[in-house]
Design an enzyme around this catalytic site. Sequence first.
Site, PDB file in Angstrom:
ATOM      1  N   CYS A 149       0.863  -1.185   0.078  1.00  0.00           N
ATOM      2  CA  CYS A 149      -0.003   0.039  -0.135  1.00  0.00           C
ATOM      3  C   CYS A 149       0.943   1.179   0.155  1.00  0.00           C
ATOM      4  CB  CYS A 149      -0.774  -0.101   0.992  1.00  0.00           C
ATOM      5  SG  CYS A 149      -0.225  -0.479   2.688  1.00  0.00           S
ATOM      6  N   HIS A 242      -2.366   6.607   3.831  1.00  0.00           N
ATOM      7  CA  HIS A 242      -0.758   6.933   4.252  1.00  0.00           C
ATOM      8  C   HIS A 242      -0.265   8.262   3.601  1.00  0.00           C
ATOM      9  CE1 HIS A 242      -1.077   2.671   5.250  1.00  0.00           C
ATOM     10  NE2 HIS A 242      -0.531   2.038   4.345  1.00  0.00           N
TER      11      HIS A 242
HETATM   12  N1  LIG Z   1      -4.548  -3.431   4.968  1.00  0.00           N
HETATM   13  C1  LIG Z   1      -4.074  -2.731   3.771  1.00  0.00           C
HETATM   14  O1  LIG Z   1      -3.966  -1.714   3.659  1.00  0.00           O
HETATM   15  C2  LIG Z   1      -3.360  -3.788   2.550  1.00  0.00           C
HETATM   16  C3  LIG Z   1      -2.811  -3.189   1.524  1.00  0.00           C
HETATM   17  C4  LIG Z   1      -2.225  -3.761   0.544  1.00  0.00           C
HETATM   18  C5  LIG Z   1      -2.252  -5.214   0.580  1.00  0.00           C
HETATM   19  N2  LIG Z   1      -2.497  -5.883   1.844  1.00  0.00           N
HETATM   20  C6  LIG Z   1      -2.411  -7.378   1.847  1.00  0.00           C
HETATM   21  O2  LIG Z   1      -3.984  -7.713   1.627  1.00  0.00           O
HETATM   22  C7  LIG Z   1      -3.842  -8.845   2.281  1.00  0.00           C
HETATM   23  C8  LIG Z   1      -5.113  -8.883   3.441  1.00  0.00           C
HETATM   24  O3  LIG Z   1      -4.741  -7.705   4.377  1.00  0.00           O
HETATM   25  P1  LIG Z   1      -6.009  -7.036   5.430  1.00  0.00           P
HETATM   26  O4  LIG Z   1      -5.190  -5.889   5.950  1.00  0.00           O
HETATM   27  O5  LIG Z   1      -7.221  -7.305   4.846  1.00  0.00           O
HETATM   28  O6  LIG Z   1      -5.890  -8.410   6.648  1.00  0.00           O
HETATM   29  P2  LIG Z   1      -6.882  -8.698   7.655  1.00  0.00           P
HETATM   30  O7  LIG Z   1      -7.876  -7.547   8.020  1.00  0.00           O
HETATM   31  O8  LIG Z   1      -6.211  -9.253   8.581  1.00  0.00           O
HETATM   32  O9  LIG Z   1      -7.958  -9.757   6.764  1.00  0.00           O
HETATM   33  C9  LIG Z   1      -7.530 -11.032   6.622  1.00  0.00           C
HETATM   34  C10 LIG Z   1      -8.395 -11.909   5.980  1.00  0.00           C
HETATM   35  O10 LIG Z   1      -7.894 -13.338   5.580  1.00  0.00           O
HETATM   36  C11 LIG Z   1      -8.958 -14.342   6.187  1.00  0.00           C
HETATM   37  N3  LIG Z   1      -8.231 -15.563   6.537  1.00  0.00           N
HETATM   38  C12 LIG Z   1      -7.106 -15.683   7.623  1.00  0.00           C
HETATM   39  N4  LIG Z   1      -6.852 -17.236   7.384  1.00  0.00           N
HETATM   40  C13 LIG Z   1      -7.565 -17.661   6.731  1.00  0.00           C
HETATM   41  C14 LIG Z   1      -7.692 -18.977   6.140  1.00  0.00           C
HETATM   42  N5  LIG Z   1      -7.015 -20.037   6.777  1.00  0.00           N
HETATM   43  N6  LIG Z   1      -8.475 -19.356   5.198  1.00  0.00           N
HETATM   44  C15 LIG Z   1      -9.187 -18.530   4.722  1.00  0.00           C
HETATM   45  N7  LIG Z   1      -9.239 -17.182   5.015  1.00  0.00           N
HETATM   46  C16 LIG Z   1      -8.496 -16.830   6.099  1.00  0.00           C
HETATM   47  C17 LIG Z   1      -9.499 -13.683   7.307  1.00  0.00           C
HETATM   48  O11 LIG Z   1     -10.612 -14.435   7.773  1.00  0.00           O
HETATM   49  P3  LIG Z   1     -11.189 -14.528   9.147  1.00  0.00           P
HETATM   50  O12 LIG Z   1     -11.820 -13.373   9.694  1.00  0.00           O
HETATM   51  O13 LIG Z   1     -12.156 -15.574   9.252  1.00  0.00           O
HETATM   52  O14 LIG Z   1      -9.995 -15.005  10.029  1.00  0.00           O
HETATM   53  C18 LIG Z   1      -9.887 -12.226   6.858  1.00  0.00           C
HETATM   54  O15 LIG Z   1     -10.772 -12.338   6.022  1.00  0.00           O
HETATM   55  C19 LIG Z   1      -2.693  -9.576   3.170  1.00  0.00           C
HETATM   56  O16 LIG Z   1      -1.791 -10.009   2.400  1.00  0.00           O
HETATM   57  C20 LIG Z   1      -1.979  -7.898   3.093  1.00  0.00           C
HETATM   58  O17 LIG Z   1      -0.602  -7.939   3.231  1.00  0.00           O
HETATM   59  C21 LIG Z   1      -3.181  -5.108   3.090  1.00  0.00           C
END
Ligand SMILES: NC(=O)c1ccc[n+]([C@@H]2O[C@H](COP(=O)([O-])OP(=O)(O)OC[C@H]3O[C@@H](n4cnc5c(N)ncnc54)[C@H](OP(=O)(O)O)[C@@H]3O)[C@@H](O)[C@H]2O)c1
Length: 353
Positions: A149, A242
């Site tokens: 991001c 950001h």
């Molecule tokens: N946040 C940002 O600004 C941002 C920006 C760019 C890229 N990213 C990337 O995008 C991805 C998601 O980030 P996020 O910030 O959205 O994370 P997050 O809020 O922690 O969400 C993670 C998601 O993954 C699911 N998950 C976890 N373990 C799982 C499993 N074993 N099987 C299926 N689903 C599972 C979770 O479901 P449950 O609720 O059921 O656990 C939740 O829906 C990451 O790889 C991160 O590095 C994030």
Amino acid sequence: MSKINVAILGATGMIGQRFVQMLEDHPYFEIEGLYASERSNGKRLSEVLKVRDHVYLDETLDREIETMDISKISKNCRIAFSGIPSDLAGPTETELAQAGVGVFTNAGSHRMDADVPILIPEVNPAHLDSVKDQKTFANGGFIVTNANCSSTGIAAPLAAMNDAFGLKQVFISTYQALSGAGYPGVPSLDAVGNVVPFIKGEEEKMESELAKMLGTYDNGAFNFAGFKVMANCARVPVIDGHLESLVIDMEAQPTLEELERCLVEYRGEPQKYNLPSAPEQPIIVRHEDNRPQPVFDAMAGKPARAKGMAVTVGRLRQSNGYYKMFAMSHNTLRGGAGGSVLNAELAKAKGLI
Ligand SMILES: NC(=O)c1ccc[n+]([C@@H]2O[C@H](COP(=O)([O-])OP(=O)(O)OC[C@H]3O[C@@H](n4cnc5c(N)ncnc54)[C@H](OP(=O)(O)O)[C@@H]3O)[C@@H](O)[C@H]2O)c1
């Protein structure tokens, strides 16, 4: 025109819920299913809501989350939008692409693969050609990533300046929002009233991903851009958006008027194709002394569907042969789910799906 079925992976997370926001009434795509871990199976979206600044449709809030099921997704969906943790995303996304699904992902696991693009449609649309060289996937399956991001937010301004004036070195300091760490993210006692000057792996990602994104794709290989990037990254107690400070060393010495013109006139293929989630003006320049700010500028971008998809730049200055400015973008929209949706819209415009 019939819509294309899509799955959302990680639908209970920060990125997944932005995917739902961008896709719940999309002109090309139809949400087939919302997927997460077994922990969330059977819950309605309304029970696991994280995004507070978007009003979802009632029928969206009523949808059930399902346990991620690769065979169901590959049978029913042409596309999977992925917002799952990187360690899980690596094998899951490979398996989906091998089963013929086009994967548009936010996770970092495949970004540096030799045949996988880090796509920002305004900046490097030709990198989409690499998808045709992903020979390990069958039946039209592929993987397209977007950058982390903090890199995404500055990719377009840096590309505009690189094209016009040639970049030599870029020194970056970030002030990154809490939502960038996912949900629940940084513990509140570490975050409130504090600044944490460390985000694991972020500086390394910025330095390598920007070079790949702003490089070229020729004869089946990525050639990395040659300018130097040095980043210092910090987490600040802001919800979304950001802010990044940039000090830039360029080959040419444009006037500030020339520099501003190159930024505000920057356009790319999303604007040419008039893609649904493309901001009309991808880089906005503000003249107030105290802008950009997360609370005012994170949601920049027009039309309504492109809110949060423009980058805002301000405080353009010149000092000792260097150029200084601040840039700000929405980390879970432009820097996350919105970036992936725009990637998929470009892929459709180019006949890949
Ligand atoms: N946040 C940002 O600004 C941002 C920006 C760019 C890229 N990213 C990337 O995008 C991805 C998601 O980030 P996020 O910030 O959205 O994370 P997050 O809020 O922690 O969400 C993670 C998601 O993954 C699911 N998950 C976890 N373990 C799982 C499993 N074993 N099987 C299926 N689903 C599972 C979770 O479901 P449950 O609720 O059921 O656990 C939740 O829906 C990451 O790889 C991160 O590095 C994030």
